[in-house]
Design a protein around this motif. Structure first.
Motif, PDB file in Angstrom:
ATOM      1  N   GLY A 241     -31.928-125.174  -2.007  1.00  0.00           N
ATOM      2  CA  GLY A 241     -31.209-123.916  -2.195  1.00  0.00           C
ATOM      3  C   GLY A 241     -31.402-123.019  -1.001  1.00  0.00           C
ATOM      4  N   GLY A 242     -30.525-122.038  -0.946  1.00  0.00           N
ATOM      5  CA  GLY A 242     -30.437-121.196   0.236  1.00  0.00           C
ATOM      6  C   GLY A 242     -31.666-120.349   0.460  1.00  0.00           C
TER       7      GLY A 242
ATOM      8  N   GLN B  32     -27.206-109.373  -2.744  1.00  0.00           N
ATOM      9  CA  GLN B  32     -27.867-110.648  -3.035  1.00  0.00           C
ATOM     10  C   GLN B  32     -28.479-111.249  -1.781  1.00  0.00           C
TER      11      GLN B  32
ATOM     12  N   VAL C 298     -24.507-118.196  -6.430  1.00  0.00           N
ATOM     13  CA  VAL C 298     -24.710-117.701  -5.070  1.00  0.00           C
ATOM     14  C   VAL C 298     -26.182-117.810  -4.690  1.00  0.00           C
ATOM     15  N   PHE C 299     -27.058-117.430  -5.619  1.00  0.00           N
ATOM     16  CA  PHE C 299     -28.489-117.523  -5.337  1.00  0.00           C
ATOM     17  C   PHE C 299     -28.886-118.965  -5.064  1.00  0.00           C
ATOM     18  N   ALA C 300     -28.306-119.862  -5.828  1.00  0.00           N
ATOM     19  CA  ALA C 300     -28.680-121.270  -5.660  1.00  0.00           C
ATOM     20  C   ALA C 300     -28.143-121.812  -4.346  1.00  0.00           C
ATOM     21  N   GLY C 301     -27.229-121.070  -3.729  1.00  0.00           N
ATOM     22  CA  GLY C 301     -26.755-121.457  -2.409  1.00  0.00           C
ATOM     23  C   GLY C 301     -25.774-122.611  -2.415  1.00  0.00           C
ATOM     24  N   TRP C 302     -25.064-122.793  -3.531  1.00  0.00           N
ATOM     25  CA  TRP C 302     -24.085-123.880  -3.572  1.00  0.00           C
ATOM     26  C   TRP C 302     -22.851-123.492  -2.771  1.00  0.00           C
ATOM     27  N   ASP C 303     -22.133-124.502  -2.336  1.00  0.00           N
ATOM     28  CA  ASP C 303     -20.959-124.303  -1.488  1.00  0.00           C
ATOM     29  C   ASP C 303     -19.921-123.412  -2.181  1.00  0.00           C
ATOM     30  N   ALA C 304     -19.479-122.386  -1.460  1.00  0.00           N
ATOM     31  CA  ALA C 304     -18.530-121.437  -2.045  1.00  0.00           C
ATOM     32  C   ALA C 304     -17.223-122.104  -2.448  1.00  0.00           C
TER      33      ALA C 304
ATOM     34  N   PHE D 150     -17.500-123.043  -5.891  1.00  0.00           N
ATOM     35  CA  PHE D 150     -18.006-121.979  -6.754  1.00  0.00           C
ATOM     36  C   PHE D 150     -17.412-122.027  -8.161  1.00  0.00           C
TER      37      PHE D 150
ATOM     38  N   GLN E 137     -32.349-112.148  -0.929  1.00  0.00           N
ATOM     39  CA  GLN E 137     -32.783-113.475  -0.491  1.00  0.00           C
ATOM     40  C   GLN E 137     -33.450-113.431   0.877  1.00  0.00           C
TER      41      GLN E 137
ATOM     42  N   LYS F 290     -14.672-119.574   8.050  1.00  0.00           N
ATOM     43  CA  LYS F 290     -15.762-120.307   7.411  1.00  0.00           C
ATOM     44  C   LYS F 290     -16.088-121.569   8.195  1.00  0.00           C
TER      45      LYS F 290
ATOM     46  N   ASP G 110     -22.376-116.288 -12.544  1.00  0.00           N
ATOM     47  CA  ASP G 110     -21.623-115.815 -11.390  1.00  0.00           C
ATOM     48  C   ASP G 110     -22.549-115.600 -10.187  1.00  0.00           C
ATOM     49  N   LYS G 111     -23.656-114.904 -10.418  1.00  0.00           N
ATOM     50  CA  LYS G 111     -24.560-114.599  -9.311  1.00  0.00           C
ATOM     51  C   LYS G 111     -25.528-115.754  -9.050  1.00  0.00           C
ATOM     52  N   GLY G 112     -25.873-116.469 -10.102  1.00  0.00           N
ATOM     53  CA  GLY G 112     -26.824-117.568  -9.957  1.00  0.00           C
ATOM     54  C   GLY G 112     -26.317-118.629  -8.997  1.00  0.00           C
TER      55      GLY G 112
ATOM     56  N   THR H  68     -24.497-119.646   4.963  1.00  0.00           N
ATOM     57  CA  THR H  68     -23.823-119.614   3.671  1.00  0.00           C
ATOM     58  C   THR H  68     -22.594-118.741   3.807  1.00  0.00           C
ATOM     59  N   TYR H  69     -21.538-119.144   3.150  1.00  0.00           N
ATOM     60  CA  TYR H  69     -20.307-118.358   3.195  1.00  0.00           C
ATOM     61  C   TYR H  69     -19.951-117.918   1.792  1.00  0.00           C
ATOM     62  N   GLN H  70     -19.686-116.624   1.611  1.00  0.00           N
ATOM     63  CA  GLN H  70     -19.194-116.104   0.335  1.00  0.00           C
ATOM     64  C   GLN H  70     -18.100-115.100   0.644  1.00  0.00           C
TER      65      GLN H  70
END
Ligand SMILES: Nc1ncnc2c1ncn2[C@@H]1O[C@H](COP(=O)(O)OP(=O)(O)OP(=O)(O)O)[C@@H](O)[C@H]1O
Ligand SMILES: Nc1ncnc2c1ncn2[C@@H]1O[C@H](COP(=O)(O)OP(=O)(O)OP(=O)(O)O)[C@@H](O)[C@H]1O
Ligand SMILES: [Mg+2]
Ligand SMILES: [Mg+2]
Lengths: 342, 309, 281, 281, 342
Positions: free
Chosen positions: B5-6, B76, E306-312, E315, B80, B45, E302-304, B60-62
């Motif tokens: 994880g990130g 967030q 992102v925290f877990a860092g999975w590919d957007a 998502f 982190q 991205k 929703d936020k988890g 990481t991209y959001q």
């Protein structure tokens, strides 16, 4: 009726017709048409007609399928994004893996049927509301569409269908045009009419049609008299998936490329069209023709505002107002038909 | 266990061609105002991720078009404790607090694309790219040069700040009348017929500007169907658009070289982290605007298919 | 209100008369629980061809629950259910219908939004045509429904009327007419006459007699001893979810039955009591 | 329950015994049409304090429709409706309730998903506290419901059970108990006893008598002449939506009434007919 | 129960608790929390908690209001965009017309109440489905938001609330933070808890609460026993509007600017949260606490991700999967509670 019953008030043919759900919607459609025909000469021209019938056709195909599902008491929020999924599968298989367009379409159909089947199976097995189950499918498919497209192409769309084998024939069948009255009409319109006719026949004249009304009206009671409720519902989800596949193929063949986000947000437009056409959100009531007319009302209002040249910033305002007016017209006509005594 | 994880960062990217730079450690968050799947931002991205791979850092991209949710994403990233944040500020007012929080936590911030005017004020170390407004102006000028006097600007997401700025810029660049049209990018048949309807009902429209490559294809069909002579320009590239440019159906595509808006900030942040370098001296680093026209379409075609242009 | 003393419980297994054959339906020590509610416990009974089994009992005694076990709506939590002597595990009412068991439910009767004729044929639609052209024979269905209802003394104005707009008794009549029409081997009726007028109730009782005479097994629930006694061959009495015993017609008199059905004899006395109190106080 | 038996009819404003005063409710030539269906035509009747008016008739005769006019669910399409001698135009059942008219409907009884006690007090919630702290007195409501039901002979296990899971008769009993509890001047009951066991039906009839004796006007619909005759003071007979006439108790004998209720006398004969046909025949 | 009834099986306290709709959702929430807590240390830290509780709070406030409305048998699709409308009104009045923030908020409240009232009035008068009526309101408000904002500012956003009179106090009350355990928590979380508590009290302990269940369960029957169904429904629509106003104000004060498209698309997220929390789409059943927990589940997922860092790109896939898992966990727990006999 063979003999007149003294307990029946005499009712004119008009009123008996107006009382049907779909004919109420037809009146709404007339109101909207008349309104925009008055606003814009192009709107009422053959050219204009061909133009606004085109998006109404793809919307209509989906609205009819969704209407069947809603009459059966369920929702499908994944139907919109599934049109994108099927299109993507087809284009990817035809362009990246060298399949002919026809084979690729068959593969996409198989995938759609599987997804519809899973939707239905999960709904009937877990007894979770289909709103939640298909919402999850919607989200998951949306992610798959984007993730897979990106992984395969590095971009958010796939294209190049034009070069695939069988493209021309498939396009002529599903996404071509037919000259009529000096303009080109899309063949999708014919598919729309065919789908509506078929759905109406199934709904009113076959056993599964009877079951659809019953499982939507009262599933417990339907089960108690021996209706195969689970099978009926799963079949409905699969029907919706097939409609999504049809629309997805039409769109993919027409634009020869598919975006990963295509179809998102359409799921509610389908439901809206069905509801305008008289389907109850609670199930058990509605008609395929009504949903078709609902799609037409939506399509007319949507394009009519553009034809009329109103300010784009206010577009949704006018759209909302037109929808309200159309459904109110529909409602008042039906109320008149039901209540006025003679 | 939180091995992956990130937040742990620093997993060595597979096959990173990190010969040029020494392998660095770090996690960098790119947070934009566009949702996943947007054609323009997808290239950003790709640029950011490629840079991350090259330098051996985690990127990481959001993205989210809602400024509230965008600011939550920044929060967030701060939680982190990332090593740097790249953010596009379409709505600087709304992001002020979140960016301030990041700066206060001593996390370097680089702004990209929009919000350049506020970049310094908010404490970002630099800004990369220029606003949609400038790009729009370029498109407007180009259309004006082609003789367009009355332009249709097709907005595929109502209320989106970036799209609005593009249309506003085009209005300034063109100097003539610009009308707007709202379409739904999720339903291209519908978009086609709306553009066609507009062209049919107002024949004096002699130019169309689309803000998304898929809508550009729809507009091309609509112009052909309506028998209009309107000139078509667009933002951003796709293989279809490049082909259409080659065939002369689309005049040009505005190319902000947004790949750089992903690549450069990651490069700068890595340099900042390792060497405390800053670039630009407070002035924005421009990435465009460039134009893809018939002349250079051939070269760009391959790159667009790979998602780097 | 418990069991009257002088009555012998039926000598159940292998009796003579119309009951010599293997029973069509049989439940042994069946029980059913809903969450924390025990609706039925250890109830046994059997239904034979050409016999009418009446199920009697207070409100909430578990009669409808028993009926739903017989017709496949519920699977019993405990005990056995035999059809034609072999254990049956009905997954749905469809399975029961396929074995010729037709039921009129007390509360699961009809789909309110659907028309009378569609409700009537629901689940057993009349078809014509073949293959993909197989379709619901709408014209014939309408005609059959009108005829069946008229022969029950219910003169529906319009078979296209949604069932939800029918009067209580009309709705009940449609359900009965349907069960009688489709009843093949067993006919189960849960308080069929409760919403019916005297005339219509009489018609239903005649139907039951006819079905019995045709050799069907009938299960009949009613609170009216005047309806139950003349037609019943066996009487199963439930109380608070358990069985108070099963009686053959020979084992019980009408008055005994009436008093078993909780103070039926009180009715006469009630008539006096219901008169006006003496104004003089 | 309240009211002991020996109480004289309430001295309602300006009465001299039952019948002489202005009627509590009166309809004159009322009619109601649904779309093309004429459910009721030219029906007149009156309800007096301390009297029980029985409405009789076949299924679909229009009884429930008449009841719904009286209780404000429907507005009559033609004719007049007077309450206490003055024309009333009830916009909703709330208005009727506010005038002291409580009703047990045949089909609009209960909200299936709500618990028994919530249903019982629905629309007339027991409150405690004041101002913004005014709240539903949940503890007392639960207790009252349990007591009222027990006094009807219905022993509900758990007043928190959703009404949809009650048996048919239990549900009916809750509706009746509610109407009796809240009935202030007029009590309208549409086939209250149809789903009830003999014991519970007897309890309901006693309730009706008690209410009458307390000076309430009662409208009672039933198909059972044995229930109707002993308790009724006036009998309104409907047929196919029109009135066949209204009779005082003195004007009609029990047998006449029974035969008026469509072949009630046939019942005895029916009993024979229902016997097994002669095997030799 | 005073005396034990032999017809009652003994049930443990756990099972009696689990059978309640909201506690089923709580189990779903635990599953999701445990999952992401295992994935990311930040997620389970106090900092992370403050982070994901923040969006859950505003979502929760709306979900509770929408849950009340859904229990009452109606939908409100205009609630999301109304948060934008109220924010826009407030910011425009405070920055362009020099009103103090408090006055501007009052004016926005009045507007919200009016819109809620109109929604309700149209629904109860025309008897059109609220889905259609509020869809029209949704579209119309969306147009008004964009049209008016553009007309006044020339762009699609208004800002500058920071400079308005009374801003600091209003912000502290609605959008400020409270330090707790070394992190700043948003006060919106307190509002969320308060709204949930109030709604639960109204729903379970007051007369209007009883009426809400009744009109949603069976409107005809409720009317027949004297429930003022129309007033109840109109009040529900107005309650939703007030919640939208509260959330709109919180957001506007926090970000000091509002975009014309703000809130669009949120209406379905509210419904989703309510349904995850156990509300029936058909009305008559649900709970305010459940809706709150539903909002929390949604916020965590929703936020988890992102925290877990999975590919957007993936998502939405993960989001859909998490929702399905959470509702399935909820369902299995309740089924266990209902069916296992002891
Ligand atoms: N909403 C409605 N729409 C159409 N027809 C209706 C409606 N309500 C009642 N009817 C018709 O009006 C007639 C009278 O109905 P009503 O319910 O008053 O009968 P009833 O005397 O109460 O009968 P029962 O004894 O069976 O309850 C019936 O034939 C019924 O089909
Ligand atoms: N689904 C259910 N959930 C919980 N309890 C139930 C359910 N169905 C029935 N019950 C309870 O089980 C008991 C038996 O119900 P049932 O319907 O079998 O009674 P009945 O004998 O048919 O009564 P009636 O004569 O009143 O129709 C009742 O007390 C009822 O409350
Ligand atoms: Mg029963
Ligand atoms: Mg009736």
């Amino acid at each position: 009726m063979t003999v007149a019953d003294e307990r029946l008030a005499r009712t004119g043919l008009t009123r008996r017709l107006l009382i049907r759900p779909e004919l109420g919607a037809v009146v709404g459609a007339f109101v909207v048409f008349a309104f925009f025909a008055g606003q814009s000469a192009t709107f009422r021209s053959v050219d204009g007609l061909a133009n606004w019938l085109d998006p109404a056709a793809t919307l209509g195909i989906m609205a009819v399928a969704i209407a069947l599902l809603m009459i059966g008491g369920e929702f499908d929020l994944s139907a919109g994004v599934l049109t994108g999924t099927t299109g993507l599968i087809m284009v990817i298989l035809a362009t990246r893996y060298g399949l002919s367009v026809w084979t690729a379409m068959l593969a996409a159909l198989a995938a759609a049927l599987l997804i519809g089947f899973l939707n239905g199976l999960i709904v009937v097995r877990t007894r979770l509301p289909s709103f939640i189950v298909t919402l999850a499918t919607f989200l998951m498919l949306q992610g798959v569409n984007l993730g897979v497209t990106k992984a395969l192409t590095g971009t958010v769309q796939v294209g190049g269908l034009r070069r695939a084998e069988g493209y021309e024939e498939a396009r002529a069948l599903l996404a071509g045009t037919v000259p009529l009255g000096g303009t080109d009409f899309r063949v999708a319109i014919a598919w729309w009419v065919a789908v509506t006719a078929l759905a109406t026949w199934v709904l009113t004249r076959t056993r599964p049609g009877n079951w659809i009304f019953a499982v939507g009206g009262d599933e417990q009671a339907a089960r108690a008299v021996g209706v195969p409720a689970e099978r009926t519902k799963i079949a409905l989800f699969m029907t919706t998936a097939v409609a999504a596949w049809l629309v997805g193929s039409i769109m993919a063949l027409r634009f020869t490329s598919v975006q990963a986000n295509s179809g998102i947000g359409q799921e509610f437009v389908y439901i809206i069209a069905a509801v305008i056409g008289g389907c109850l959100l609670t199930g058990g009531y509605g008609s395929a023709i009504g949903a078709s007319v609902g799609a037409m009302i939506f399509g007319m209002a949507d394009k009519g505002i553009v034809f009329a040249g109103w300010d784009a910033d206010w577009f949704t305002f006018f759209l909302g107002a037109m929808l309200l007016l159309a459904t109110l017209a529909n409602r008042f006509v039906r109320r008149y038909a039901e209540e006025v005594k003679r | 266990s939180s091995g992956r994880g990130g937040d742990q960062g620093a997993t060595v990217p597979a096959g990173a061609a990190n010969a040029a730079a020494p392998a660095a450690e770090g996690t960098f968050a790119v947070i934009t105002h566009a949702s996943a799947g947007d054609a323009f931002w997808d290239v950003v991205k790709n640029g950011a991720e490629a840079a991350g791979k090259r330098y051996g850092v985690t990127v990481t991209y959001q993205g989210d078009g809602d400024p509230a949710r965008q600011s939550q994403l920044i929060d967030q990233a701060v939680s982190q404790k990332v090593d740097g944040i790249v953010v596009s500020m379409a709505n600087p007012d709304a992001l002020k607090e979140a960016v301030g929080k990041a700066v206060a936590a001593r996390i370097p911030v680089i702004t990209i694309n929009s919000g350049g005017d506020f970049s310094r004020e908010f404490g970002a170390i630099t800004h990369v790219g220029q606003s949609e407004d400038v790009a729009g102006r370029g498109a407007g000028e180009k259309l004006k040069a082609e003789g367009v006097t009355k332009l249709l600007c097709v907005i595929h997401e109502a209320g989106n700040v970036g799209l609005d700025q593009r249309c506003n810029g085009a209005t300034k660049g063109l100097g003539g009348t610009v009308e707007r049209l709202q379409v739904d990018v999720g339903n291209l048949a519908d978009a086609t017929s709306k553009i066609k309807a507009r062209l049919q009902s107002d024949p004096s429209l002699n130019g169309v500007l689309t803000l998304n490559p898929a809508v550009a294809v729809a507009a091309r069909d609509a112009i052909a169907d309506a028998g209009s002579a309107a000139k078509l320009g667009t933002f951003d590239l796709s293989a279809d658009v490049v082909a259409a440019i080659r065939d002369g159906e689309v005049l040009f595509a505005v190319d902000q070289q947004q790949y750089l808006q992903g690549w450069l900030p990651i490069t700068f942040l890595v340099l900042y982290k390792e060497n405390l370098n800053t670039v630009g001296g407070g002035l924005p680093v421009n990435t465009g605007p460039g134009f893809v026209t018939k002349d250079n379409a051939e070269q760009v075609a391959k790159l667009a298919e790979n998602g780097t242009r | 209100m418990t069991g009257p003393e002088e009555i012998r419980p039926d000598a159940v297994p292998g009796t003579g008369g119309p009951g010599t054959a293997v029973p069509l339906l049989e439940v042994r020590r069946a029980g059913k629980t809903f969450g924390g509610v025990i609706a039925l416990r250890d109830v046994s009974t059997r239904v034979r061809a050409g016999e009418v089994t009446c199920v009697l009992g207070d409100n909430g005694a578990g009669k409808s629950t028993l009926i739903k076990i017989l017709s496949g709506v519920y699977v019993p939590d405990s005990g056995e259910y035999l059809v034609d002597g072999a254990p049956a595990a009905f997954g749905s009412p469809r399975d029961a219908l396929d074995r010729g068991i037709a039921t009129v439910y007390q509360d699961l009767a009809m789909i309110p939004l659907m028309s009378v004729w569609r409700n009537f044929f629901l689940g057993s639609e009349l078809s014509r045509g073949w293959g993909p052209l197989r379709r619901f024979d709408v014209v014939r269905a309408r005609r059959v429904v009108r005829e069946e209802l008229r022969s029950m003394g219910i003169d529906i104005r319009d078979v296209d009327q949604p069932v939800g707009t029918l009067s209580g008794g009309e709705r009940q009549s449609v359900a009965i007419a349907r069960a009688v029409y489709f009843g093949a081997r067993v006919l189960i009726l849960d308080e069929p006459t409760s919403a019916l007028g005297v005339k219509q109730a009489g018609v239903v009782l005649r139907y039951i007699a006819q079905a019995r005479d045709r050799g069907l097994g009938v299960v009949f629930i009613t609170h009216n001893p005047q309806h139950a006694y003349p037609i019943g061959d066996r009487f199963l009495v439930l109380n608070r979810g358990t069985s108070l015993g099963e009686y053959g017609k020979g084992d019980i008199t009408r008055d005994e039955l009436t008093s078993l059905m909780a103070g039926g004899a009180e009715l006469e006395q009630l008539a006096h009591e219901l008169g006006r109190p003496d104004p003089a106080g």
